[in-house]
Design a protein around this motif. Structure first.
Motif, PDB file in Angstrom:
ATOM      1  N   THR A 193       0.845  -1.197   0.000  1.00  0.00           N
ATOM      2  CA  THR A 193       0.000   0.000   0.000  1.00  0.00           C
ATOM      3  C   THR A 193       0.879   1.245   0.000  1.00  0.00           C
ATOM      4  OG1 THR A 193      -0.095   0.048   2.426  1.00  0.00           O
ATOM      5  CG2 THR A 193      -1.860  -1.136   1.271  1.00  0.00           C
ATOM      6  N   LYS A 194       0.315   2.328  -0.490  1.00  0.00           N
ATOM      7  CA  LYS A 194       1.008   3.614  -0.459  1.00  0.00           C
ATOM      8  C   LYS A 194      -0.024   4.722  -0.305  1.00  0.00           C
ATOM      9  CE  LYS A 194       1.205   3.753  -5.538  1.00  0.00           C
ATOM     10  NZ  LYS A 194       2.089   3.893  -6.715  1.00  0.00           N
ATOM     11  N   ARG A 195       0.377   5.777   0.393  1.00  0.00           N
ATOM     12  CA  ARG A 195      -0.512   6.915   0.612  1.00  0.00           C
ATOM     13  C   ARG A 195      -0.402   7.896  -0.549  1.00  0.00           C
ATOM     14  NH1 ARG A 195       0.789   8.489   6.835  1.00  0.00           N
ATOM     15  NH2 ARG A 195       2.910   8.398   6.037  1.00  0.00           N
ATOM     16  N   THR A 196      -1.537   8.390  -0.992  1.00  0.00           N
ATOM     17  CA  THR A 196      -1.545   9.364  -2.076  1.00  0.00           C
ATOM     18  C   THR A 196      -1.272  10.769  -1.563  1.00  0.00           C
ATOM     19  OG1 THR A 196      -3.949   9.580  -1.869  1.00  0.00           O
ATOM     20  CG2 THR A 196      -3.123   8.005  -3.486  1.00  0.00           C
ATOM     21  N   ASN A 197      -1.445  10.978  -0.265  1.00  0.00           N
ATOM     22  CA  ASN A 197      -1.160  12.282   0.335  1.00  0.00           C
ATOM     23  C   ASN A 197      -0.827  12.081   1.807  1.00  0.00           C
ATOM     24  OD1 ASN A 197      -3.667  12.518   2.065  1.00  0.00           O
ATOM     25  ND2 ASN A 197      -4.639  12.399   0.055  1.00  0.00           N
TER      26      ASN A 197
END
Length: 312
Positions: A120-124
Protein backbone atom coordinates in the motif's frame (compact mmCIF):
# COMPACT_ATOMS: atom_id res chain seq x y z
CA UNK A 1 -6.75 -20.83 4.48
CA UNK A 2 -5.11 -19.15 7.45
CA UNK A 3 -4.35 -15.43 7.45
CA UNK A 4 -1.82 -14.14 9.99
CA UNK A 5 -2.13 -10.48 11.01
CA UNK A 6 1.07 -9.06 12.55
CA UNK A 7 0.58 -5.95 14.69
CA UNK A 8 3.66 -4.19 16.18
CA UNK A 9 2.61 -2.15 19.23
CA UNK A 10 4.26 0.56 21.31
CA UNK A 11 2.08 2.29 23.93
CA UNK A 12 -1.21 1.53 22.14
CA UNK A 13 -3.46 0.64 25.09
CA UNK A 14 -6.33 2.76 23.79
CA UNK A 15 -6.11 1.33 20.29
CA UNK A 16 -5.84 -2.42 20.99
CA UNK A 17 -9.58 -3.17 21.55
CA UNK A 18 -10.63 -0.68 18.84
CA UNK A 19 -8.22 -2.18 16.33
CA UNK A 20 -9.23 -5.77 17.03
CA UNK A 21 -12.95 -5.05 16.74
CA UNK A 22 -12.51 -3.14 13.46
CA UNK A 23 -10.22 -5.68 11.78
CA UNK A 24 -12.29 -8.66 12.95
CA UNK A 25 -15.42 -7.18 11.36
CA UNK A 26 -13.65 -7.03 7.99
CA UNK A 27 -12.09 -10.49 8.26
CA UNK A 28 -15.54 -12.01 8.80
CA UNK A 29 -16.19 -11.24 5.14
CA UNK A 30 -13.23 -13.35 4.00
CA UNK A 31 -12.97 -17.17 3.78
CA UNK A 32 -9.96 -17.28 6.12
CA UNK A 33 -9.07 -18.45 9.60
CA UNK A 34 -7.54 -15.38 11.30
CA UNK A 35 -4.41 -15.48 13.42
CA UNK A 36 -3.60 -12.25 15.27
CA UNK A 37 -0.01 -11.80 16.47
CA UNK A 38 0.51 -8.71 18.65
CA UNK A 39 4.13 -7.70 19.28
CA UNK A 40 4.53 -5.54 22.38
CA UNK A 41 7.70 -3.55 21.69
CA UNK A 42 8.55 -2.61 25.28
CA UNK A 43 5.43 -0.55 25.99
CA UNK A 44 5.34 1.42 29.23
CA UNK A 45 1.55 1.69 29.47
CA UNK A 46 -1.15 -1.02 29.68
CA UNK A 47 -0.73 -2.22 26.10
CA UNK A 48 0.28 -5.75 27.13
CA UNK A 49 -2.58 -5.96 29.64
CA UNK A 50 -5.08 -5.05 26.93
CA UNK A 51 -3.59 -7.65 24.61
CA UNK A 52 -3.80 -10.31 27.32
CA UNK A 53 -7.49 -9.52 27.86
CA UNK A 54 -8.17 -10.27 24.21
CA UNK A 55 -5.97 -13.36 24.35
CA UNK A 56 -8.04 -14.81 27.20
CA UNK A 57 -11.19 -14.27 25.12
CA UNK A 58 -9.72 -15.68 21.90
CA UNK A 59 -6.85 -18.00 22.96
CA UNK A 60 -6.81 -19.94 19.69
CA UNK A 61 -6.83 -16.91 17.41
CA UNK A 62 -4.94 -14.19 19.23
CA UNK A 63 -1.32 -14.53 20.34
CA UNK A 64 1.30 -12.14 21.66
CA UNK A 65 5.02 -11.63 22.10
CA UNK A 66 6.35 -9.09 24.61
CA UNK A 67 9.92 -7.81 24.26
CA UNK A 68 12.26 -7.34 27.21
CA UNK A 69 12.63 -3.69 26.15
CA UNK A 70 11.98 -1.44 23.17
CA UNK A 71 13.88 -2.94 20.21
CA UNK A 72 12.13 -0.88 17.52
CA UNK A 73 9.46 -1.54 14.94
CA UNK A 74 11.82 -3.39 12.60
CA UNK A 75 12.56 -5.98 15.29
CA UNK A 76 8.82 -6.29 16.02
CA UNK A 77 8.09 -6.93 12.34
CA UNK A 78 10.80 -9.61 12.19
CA UNK A 79 9.50 -11.31 15.34
CA UNK A 80 5.98 -11.32 13.96
CA UNK A 81 7.08 -12.84 10.66
CA UNK A 82 8.96 -15.57 12.53
CA UNK A 83 5.94 -16.37 14.71
CA UNK A 84 3.35 -16.36 11.91
CA UNK A 85 1.98 -19.67 10.63
CA UNK A 86 -0.56 -18.47 8.07
CA UNK A 87 -0.69 -19.26 4.35
CA UNK A 88 -1.02 -15.50 3.95
CA UNK A 89 0.56 -12.89 6.20
CA UNK A 90 -0.53 -9.28 6.63
CA UNK A 91 1.40 -6.54 8.41
CA UNK A 92 -0.61 -3.71 10.00
CA UNK A 93 -0.15 -0.85 12.46
CA UNK A 94 -2.42 -0.74 15.51
CA UNK A 95 -3.36 2.91 15.00
CA UNK A 96 -5.84 2.11 12.15
CA UNK A 97 -3.97 4.41 9.77
CA UNK A 98 -3.81 1.25 7.66
CA UNK A 99 -7.44 0.93 6.45
CA UNK A 100 -8.81 -2.57 7.23
CA UNK A 101 -11.28 -2.14 4.34
CA UNK A 102 -8.40 -2.87 1.96
CA UNK A 103 -7.97 -6.41 3.33
CA UNK A 104 -10.70 -7.80 1.07
CA UNK A 105 -9.13 -6.30 -2.06
CA UNK A 106 -5.67 -7.47 -1.02
CA UNK A 107 -6.95 -11.00 -0.54
CA UNK A 108 -8.64 -10.98 -3.96
CA UNK A 109 -5.51 -9.73 -5.73
CA UNK A 110 -3.44 -12.57 -4.26
CA UNK A 111 -5.92 -15.43 -4.57
CA UNK A 112 -7.57 -14.42 -7.86
CA UNK A 113 -4.99 -12.32 -9.72
CA UNK A 114 -1.92 -14.34 -8.73
CA UNK A 115 0.08 -11.63 -6.95
CA UNK A 116 2.58 -12.71 -4.29
CA UNK A 117 2.55 -9.42 -2.40
CA UNK A 118 0.09 -6.54 -2.27
CA UNK A 119 1.55 -3.38 -0.73
CA UNK A 120 0.00 0.00 0.00
CA UNK A 121 1.01 3.61 -0.46
CA UNK A 122 -0.51 6.91 0.61
CA UNK A 123 -1.54 9.36 -2.08
CA UNK A 124 -1.16 12.28 0.33
CA UNK A 125 -0.05 13.08 3.88
CA UNK A 126 -2.99 15.29 4.81
CA UNK A 127 -3.17 15.97 8.53
CA UNK A 128 0.57 15.63 9.16
CA UNK A 129 2.81 18.57 10.11
CA UNK A 130 4.14 20.33 6.99
CA UNK A 131 7.84 19.79 7.69
CA UNK A 132 7.37 16.12 8.50
CA UNK A 133 5.42 15.60 5.28
CA UNK A 134 7.94 17.60 3.22
CA UNK A 135 10.99 15.68 4.43
CA UNK A 136 9.21 12.33 4.13
CA UNK A 137 8.46 13.00 0.46
CA UNK A 138 12.06 14.11 -0.14
CA UNK A 139 13.30 10.90 1.47
CA UNK A 140 11.24 8.64 -0.79
CA UNK A 141 12.29 10.57 -3.90
CA UNK A 142 15.94 10.37 -2.85
CA UNK A 143 15.69 6.62 -2.28
CA UNK A 144 14.18 6.17 -5.73
CA UNK A 145 17.19 7.90 -7.25
CA UNK A 146 20.09 6.42 -5.28
CA UNK A 147 18.93 2.88 -4.44
CA UNK A 148 18.79 -0.09 -6.80
CA UNK A 149 15.94 -1.46 -4.69
CA UNK A 150 12.73 0.32 -5.80
CA UNK A 151 10.63 1.94 -3.07
CA UNK A 152 7.31 3.52 -3.97
CA UNK A 153 6.55 7.13 -3.03
CA UNK A 154 4.48 7.05 0.17
CA UNK A 155 4.96 3.29 0.63
CA UNK A 156 3.66 1.83 3.90
CA UNK A 157 4.55 -1.29 5.87
CA UNK A 158 0.90 -2.33 5.47
CA UNK A 159 0.94 -5.28 3.04
CA UNK A 160 -0.33 -8.82 2.50
CA UNK A 161 2.06 -11.55 1.37
CA UNK A 162 2.14 -15.23 0.55
CA UNK A 163 4.06 -17.64 2.74
CA UNK A 164 6.76 -17.89 0.06
CA UNK A 165 7.47 -14.14 0.29
CA UNK A 166 7.58 -14.26 4.10
CA UNK A 167 9.97 -17.21 4.14
CA UNK A 168 12.21 -15.39 1.67
CA UNK A 169 12.33 -12.27 3.85
CA UNK A 170 13.14 -14.41 6.90
CA UNK A 171 16.29 -15.67 5.17
CA UNK A 172 17.60 -12.09 5.41
CA UNK A 173 18.87 -12.17 8.99
CA UNK A 174 20.79 -8.88 9.01
CA UNK A 175 20.76 -6.85 12.25
CA UNK A 176 20.27 -3.47 10.53
CA UNK A 177 16.82 -3.84 8.98
CA UNK A 178 14.69 -1.63 6.77
CA UNK A 179 11.64 -3.75 6.03
CA UNK A 180 10.26 -1.70 3.13
CA UNK A 181 13.55 -2.25 1.32
CA UNK A 182 13.75 -5.94 2.27
CA UNK A 183 10.23 -6.69 1.05
CA UNK A 184 11.08 -5.09 -2.29
CA UNK A 185 14.56 -6.63 -2.50
CA UNK A 186 13.24 -10.22 -2.49
CA UNK A 187 11.23 -9.48 -5.62
CA UNK A 188 8.17 -11.62 -6.54
CA UNK A 189 5.04 -10.42 -8.31
CA UNK A 190 3.64 -7.42 -6.47
CA UNK A 191 1.24 -4.53 -6.84
CA UNK A 192 0.20 -1.52 -4.75
CA UNK A 193 -3.10 -0.13 -3.53
CA UNK A 194 -3.34 3.63 -3.01
CA UNK A 195 -5.37 5.41 -0.33
CA UNK A 196 -5.70 8.81 1.29
CA UNK A 197 -3.91 9.39 4.57
CA UNK A 198 -5.88 8.24 7.61
CA UNK A 199 -5.55 10.00 10.95
CA UNK A 200 -5.23 8.15 14.23
CA UNK A 201 -8.46 7.08 15.91
CA UNK A 202 -6.97 7.41 19.41
CA UNK A 203 -3.66 7.72 21.23
CA UNK A 204 -0.50 9.46 20.07
CA UNK A 205 2.20 8.42 17.63
CA UNK A 206 5.48 7.14 19.09
CA UNK A 207 7.40 8.48 16.07
CA UNK A 208 9.13 11.82 16.64
CA UNK A 209 10.57 13.93 13.82
CA UNK A 210 14.12 13.14 15.01
CA UNK A 211 13.27 9.45 15.13
CA UNK A 212 12.03 9.53 11.55
CA UNK A 213 15.19 11.34 10.41
CA UNK A 214 17.36 8.66 12.04
CA UNK A 215 15.21 5.93 10.47
CA UNK A 216 15.61 7.57 7.05
CA UNK A 217 19.39 7.72 7.42
CA UNK A 218 19.46 4.05 8.39
CA UNK A 219 17.47 3.17 5.28
CA UNK A 220 19.70 5.29 3.04
CA UNK A 221 22.86 3.60 4.31
CA UNK A 222 21.37 0.09 4.29
CA UNK A 223 20.19 0.26 0.69
CA UNK A 224 22.59 2.64 -1.03
CA UNK A 225 26.32 3.32 -1.31
CA UNK A 226 25.58 6.84 -2.54
CA UNK A 227 27.07 8.56 0.55
CA UNK A 228 30.41 6.84 -0.09
CA UNK A 229 30.31 7.85 -3.75
CA UNK A 230 29.47 11.38 -2.66
CA UNK A 231 32.50 11.47 -0.35
CA UNK A 232 34.77 10.25 -3.16
CA UNK A 233 33.52 12.95 -5.52
CA UNK A 234 33.83 15.51 -2.74
CA UNK A 235 37.46 14.55 -2.26
CA UNK A 236 38.17 14.98 -5.96
CA UNK A 237 36.38 18.33 -5.96
CA UNK A 238 38.36 19.41 -2.91
CA UNK A 239 41.66 18.72 -4.67
CA UNK A 240 40.57 20.63 -7.77
CA UNK A 241 39.29 23.64 -5.80
CA UNK A 242 42.39 23.73 -3.61
CA UNK A 243 44.60 23.70 -6.69
CA UNK A 244 42.64 26.54 -8.31
CA UNK A 245 42.72 28.55 -5.07
CA UNK A 246 46.49 28.15 -4.78
CA UNK A 247 46.93 29.18 -8.41
CA UNK A 248 44.78 32.28 -7.82
CA UNK A 249 46.76 33.25 -4.70
CA UNK A 250 50.09 32.83 -6.53
CA UNK A 251 48.96 34.97 -9.48
CA UNK A 252 47.48 37.65 -7.17
CA UNK A 253 50.70 37.76 -5.13
CA UNK A 254 52.85 38.15 -8.26
CA UNK A 255 50.69 41.03 -9.49
CA UNK A 256 49.73 42.89 -6.30
CA UNK A 257 51.98 41.48 -3.64
CA UNK A 258 50.75 39.99 -0.36
CA UNK A 259 50.80 41.98 2.92
CA UNK A 260 50.47 38.75 4.97
CA UNK A 261 52.43 36.09 3.08
CA UNK A 262 51.07 32.58 3.36
CA UNK A 263 48.40 33.21 5.96
CA UNK A 264 45.20 33.40 3.81
CA UNK A 265 46.11 30.41 1.68
CA UNK A 266 47.13 28.32 4.70
CA UNK A 267 43.96 29.05 6.67
CA UNK A 268 41.71 28.38 3.66
CA UNK A 269 43.38 25.09 2.88
CA UNK A 270 43.37 23.86 6.50
CA UNK A 271 39.71 24.72 7.07
CA UNK A 272 38.55 23.38 3.73
CA UNK A 273 40.45 20.10 3.77
CA UNK A 274 39.83 19.61 7.51
CA UNK A 275 36.09 19.98 7.03
CA UNK A 276 36.06 17.50 4.18
CA UNK A 277 38.06 15.00 6.20
CA UNK A 278 35.64 15.19 9.12
CA UNK A 279 32.65 14.78 6.80
CA UNK A 280 34.25 11.85 5.02
CA UNK A 281 35.25 10.16 8.27
CA UNK A 282 31.71 10.58 9.59
CA UNK A 283 30.13 8.92 6.57
CA UNK A 284 32.67 6.11 6.38
CA UNK A 285 32.38 5.67 10.15
CA UNK A 286 28.63 5.17 9.83
CA UNK A 287 29.15 2.30 7.40
CA UNK A 288 31.83 0.80 9.65
CA UNK A 289 29.47 0.98 12.62
CA UNK A 290 26.95 -1.04 10.61
CA UNK A 291 29.60 -3.68 9.94
CA UNK A 292 30.50 -3.66 13.65
CA UNK A 293 26.90 -4.34 14.68
CA UNK A 294 26.55 -7.14 12.12
CA UNK A 295 29.73 -8.89 13.26
CA UNK A 296 28.58 -8.91 16.89
CA UNK A 297 25.75 -11.29 15.92
CA UNK A 298 23.52 -9.98 18.68
CA UNK A 299 19.89 -11.15 18.59
CA UNK A 300 17.51 -8.75 16.87
CA UNK A 301 15.17 -8.91 19.86
CA UNK A 302 14.75 -10.60 23.26
CA UNK A 303 11.43 -11.97 24.51
CA UNK A 304 10.26 -11.31 28.06
CA UNK A 305 6.91 -13.06 27.73
CA UNK A 306 4.77 -14.80 25.12
CA UNK A 307 1.72 -17.03 25.08
CA UNK A 308 2.71 -20.70 25.17
CA UNK A 309 0.61 -21.68 22.16
CA UNK A 310 2.99 -19.85 19.85
CA UNK A 311 6.17 -21.70 20.80
CA UNK A 312 7.84 -22.97 17.61
Amino acid sequence: MKLSIIIPCLNEEEMIPIFFKEVASHLEQLPVVPEYIFIDDGSTDRTLAEIKKLHHQYPDQLHFISFSRNFGKEAAIYAGLQASTGDLVCLMDADLQDPPRLLKEMYALITEEGYDCVGTKRTNRQGEPYFRSFFANRFYKLMQKVSKTPIELGERDFRMMTRQVVDSVLTLTEYNRFSKGLFNWVGFKKCYLSYDNQERVAGETSWSFIGLVKYSLEALIDFSDMPLTFVSLLGIGSCVLSGLALLFIIIRTLINGDPTPGWPSLVCIILFVGGLQLLSLGIVGKYISKIFLETKKRPIYLIRERDKVKEK
